[in-house]
Motif scaffolding. Sequence first.
Motif, PDB file in Angstrom:
ATOM      1  N   SER A 118     148.193  66.611   2.387  1.00 51.86           N
ATOM      2  CA  SER A 118     147.891  65.194   2.613  1.00 51.86           C
ATOM      3  C   SER A 118     148.993  64.519   3.407  1.00 51.86           C
ATOM      4  N   LEU A 119     150.240  64.829   3.066  1.00 51.73           N
ATOM      5  CA  LEU A 119     151.375  64.222   3.758  1.00 51.73           C
ATOM      6  C   LEU A 119     151.371  64.594   5.237  1.00 51.73           C
ATOM      7  N   THR A 120     151.133  65.873   5.521  1.00 48.02           N
ATOM      8  CA  THR A 120     151.096  66.321   6.919  1.00 48.02           C
ATOM      9  C   THR A 120     149.935  65.692   7.661  1.00 48.02           C
ATOM     10  N   THR A 121     148.774  65.587   7.026  1.00 50.73           N
ATOM     11  CA  THR A 121     147.597  65.022   7.680  1.00 50.73           C
ATOM     12  C   THR A 121     147.834  63.575   8.084  1.00 50.73           C
ATOM     13  N   VAL A 122     148.399  62.779   7.186  1.00 46.09           N
ATOM     14  CA  VAL A 122     148.653  61.372   7.500  1.00 46.09           C
ATOM     15  C   VAL A 122     149.711  61.250   8.601  1.00 46.09           C
ATOM     16  N   GLN A 123     150.739  62.091   8.531  1.00 47.59           N
ATOM     17  CA  GLN A 123     151.772  62.036   9.563  1.00 47.59           C
ATOM     18  C   GLN A 123     151.195  62.362  10.941  1.00 47.59           C
ATOM     19  N   LEU A 124     150.443  63.458  11.035  1.00 46.73           N
ATOM     20  CA  LEU A 124     149.881  63.840  12.327  1.00 46.73           C
ATOM     21  C   LEU A 124     148.823  62.837  12.787  1.00 46.73           C
ATOM     22  N   GLY A 125     148.043  62.295  11.853  1.00 49.72           N
ATOM     23  CA  GLY A 125     147.071  61.271  12.212  1.00 49.72           C
ATOM     24  C   GLY A 125     147.751  60.030  12.784  1.00 49.72           C
ATOM     25  N   THR A 126     148.852  59.625  12.165  1.00 49.33           N
ATOM     26  CA  THR A 126     149.614  58.487  12.684  1.00 49.33           C
ATOM     27  C   THR A 126     150.160  58.788  14.066  1.00 49.33           C
ATOM     28  N   ALA A 127     150.689  60.003  14.244  1.00 47.85           N
ATOM     29  CA  ALA A 127     151.231  60.385  15.551  1.00 47.85           C
ATOM     30  C   ALA A 127     150.147  60.339  16.631  1.00 47.85           C
ATOM     31  N   VAL A 128     148.939  60.827  16.301  1.00 44.56           N
ATOM     32  CA  VAL A 128     147.839  60.795  17.273  1.00 44.56           C
ATOM     33  C   VAL A 128     147.498  59.356  17.643  1.00 44.56           C
ATOM     34  N   LEU A 129     147.510  58.453  16.657  1.00 41.74           N
ATOM     35  CA  LEU A 129     147.242  57.046  16.951  1.00 41.74           C
ATOM     36  C   LEU A 129     148.297  56.473  17.897  1.00 41.74           C
ATOM     37  N   VAL A 130     149.558  56.826  17.658  1.00 45.83           N
ATOM     38  CA  VAL A 130     150.631  56.365  18.548  1.00 45.83           C
ATOM     39  C   VAL A 130     150.399  56.888  19.959  1.00 45.83           C
ATOM     40  N   PHE A 131     150.095  58.181  20.077  1.00 46.20           N
ATOM     41  CA  PHE A 131     149.863  58.770  21.400  1.00 46.20           C
ATOM     42  C   PHE A 131     148.653  58.128  22.079  1.00 46.20           C
ATOM     43  N   ALA A 132     147.584  57.859  21.299  1.00 45.69           N
ATOM     44  CA  ALA A 132     146.380  57.264  21.873  1.00 45.69           C
ATOM     45  C   ALA A 132     146.663  55.859  22.401  1.00 45.69           C
ATOM     46  N   VAL A 133     147.428  55.077  21.649  1.00 41.45           N
ATOM     47  CA  VAL A 133     147.784  53.725  22.104  1.00 41.45           C
ATOM     48  C   VAL A 133     148.632  53.795  23.371  1.00 41.45           C
ATOM     49  N   LEU A 134     149.610  54.697  23.385  1.00 40.55           N
ATOM     50  CA  LEU A 134     150.449  54.854  24.577  1.00 40.55           C
ATOM     51  C   LEU A 134     149.614  55.291  25.777  1.00 40.55           C
ATOM     52  N   SER A 135     148.652  56.176  25.539  1.00 35.93           N
ATOM     53  CA  SER A 135     147.801  56.648  26.623  1.00 35.93           C
ATOM     54  C   SER A 135     146.933  55.528  27.175  1.00 35.93           C
ATOM     55  N   ALA A 136     146.432  54.657  26.278  1.00 30.32           N
ATOM     56  CA  ALA A 136     145.544  53.570  26.696  1.00 30.32           C
ATOM     57  C   ALA A 136     146.297  52.453  27.402  1.00 30.32           C
ATOM     58  N   THR A 137     147.571  52.261  27.066  1.00 31.76           N
ATOM     59  CA  THR A 137     148.331  51.133  27.611  1.00 31.76           C
ATOM     60  C   THR A 137     149.386  51.527  28.626  1.00 31.76           C
ATOM     61  N   GLY A 138     149.659  52.836  28.734  1.00 31.12           N
ATOM     62  CA  GLY A 138     150.769  53.256  29.582  1.00 31.12           C
ATOM     63  C   GLY A 138     150.420  53.500  31.029  1.00 31.12           C
ATOM     64  N   GLY A 139     149.141  53.581  31.355  1.00 36.49           N
ATOM     65  CA  GLY A 139     148.744  53.763  32.738  1.00 36.49           C
ATOM     66  C   GLY A 139     148.886  55.179  33.270  1.00 36.49           C
ATOM     67  N   GLY A 140     149.146  56.144  32.401  1.00 41.58           N
ATOM     68  CA  GLY A 140     149.264  57.531  32.840  1.00 41.58           C
ATOM     69  C   GLY A 140     147.916  58.215  32.870  1.00 41.58           C
ATOM     70  N   VAL A 141     147.944  59.534  32.985  1.00 39.80           N
ATOM     71  CA  VAL A 141     146.713  60.314  32.984  1.00 39.80           C
ATOM     72  C   VAL A 141     146.066  60.245  31.608  1.00 39.80           C
ATOM     73  N   SER A 142     144.774  59.982  31.552  1.00 38.71           N
ATOM     74  CA  SER A 142     144.077  59.906  30.267  1.00 38.71           C
ATOM     75  C   SER A 142     143.852  61.307  29.715  1.00 38.71           C
ATOM     76  N   PRO A 143     143.698  61.435  28.390  1.00 39.51           N
ATOM     77  CA  PRO A 143     143.408  62.755  27.816  1.00 39.51           C
ATOM     78  C   PRO A 143     142.138  63.365  28.402  1.00 39.51           C
ATOM     79  N   TRP A 144     141.112  62.540  28.636  1.00 39.44           N
ATOM     80  CA  TRP A 144     139.862  63.046  29.200  1.00 39.44           C
ATOM     81  C   TRP A 144     140.080  63.618  30.595  1.00 39.44           C
ATOM     82  N   ALA A 145     140.837  62.876  31.426  1.00 39.60           N
ATOM     83  CA  ALA A 145     141.116  63.348  32.786  1.00 39.60           C
ATOM     84  C   ALA A 145     141.950  64.624  32.764  1.00 39.60           C
ATOM     85  N   ALA A 146     142.924  64.664  31.859  1.00 39.48           N
ATOM     86  CA  ALA A 146     143.755  65.861  31.755  1.00 39.48           C
ATOM     87  C   ALA A 146     142.927  67.068  31.339  1.00 39.48           C
ATOM     88  N   ALA A 147     142.009  66.862  30.375  1.00 38.42           N
ATOM     89  CA  ALA A 147     141.160  67.960  29.902  1.00 38.42           C
ATOM     90  C   ALA A 147     140.251  68.467  31.017  1.00 38.42           C
TER      91      ALA A 147
END
Length: 312
Positions: free
Chosen positions: A195-224
Amino acid sequence: MAASSASPYAGSVPLGARRRAWLTDLPLLLVAAFWGGSYLAAKGITTSHTVVAVLVLRFALVVPVLVAAGRKGLRALTGAQWRGAALLGGILAGIFLLETYGVVHTSATNAGLIISLTMIFTPLAEAAVTRTRPSRGFLGAAGLSVAGVVLLTQGAGFTAPSLGDLLILLAAVARTVHVLAMARIKAVQSADALSLTTVQLGTAVLVFAVLSATGGGVSPWAAALDFGPREWAGLLFLSVFCTLFAFFVQMWAVRRTSASRVSLLLGTEPLWAALAGIALAGDRPGVLGLAGAVLVLTGTAWGRRSADADAR
């Protein structure tokens, strides 16, 4: 590590017990080898413009599996445990950002060896927090490790001191902060590991998603969409072997052997990183670089043993 096989009492250990120990050790060594190879894999599929996108993809593949495996434990978490795990997840996001940006700008060999300084930084930080003096042996090991990093980053086949080396060094500091925070946030200490690992990684993904949406870099979809077979293989290696496999092996192994043995085997990660960089990435250490690598490996191994001895 090989002391038990050379012991005069080795013959008294039942053959079945030795086989069970080996069957436990082998998956842990595989985890260490996968982690050592992760720097080279990340470097092969990531550019400075796709770091955040790759991190979103890497952990978005992992978190749903962890949620499905540990949904009962997640429901049992208290509000304080959720908040504590989320705070740790924010620190973890910073670690992955520093490591991934760092490895883009340095060699996989340098990254794997410099990050191993966490094994030195953590006991030093704990000593500072608890106001205790480290042993002379540990201080000697710390000095040896630092001297090794200085030699390692002076060229001669390895990359020269660079932004990447500094970022990896900061990642080692951030790993130390993460370990100390985990030990001092009382709410998370009673939470189960899944549970601890799941919440930590879930939080990290949210941070990365926000940075991706606001940072103006390559989107995950485009990268994929831009990934070819080699990039997808590297991403799956990072997600499946370096994250999912590694986590479940640690959970499985810690129930069958001691925590110190798990730490000892996983502590071979920098050795595997150096081997991967030299054998697969074509790093050609000169005399200074090779000497630095040996000093880092020796210093961190000595430091880990000294810290364990001090704790006992």
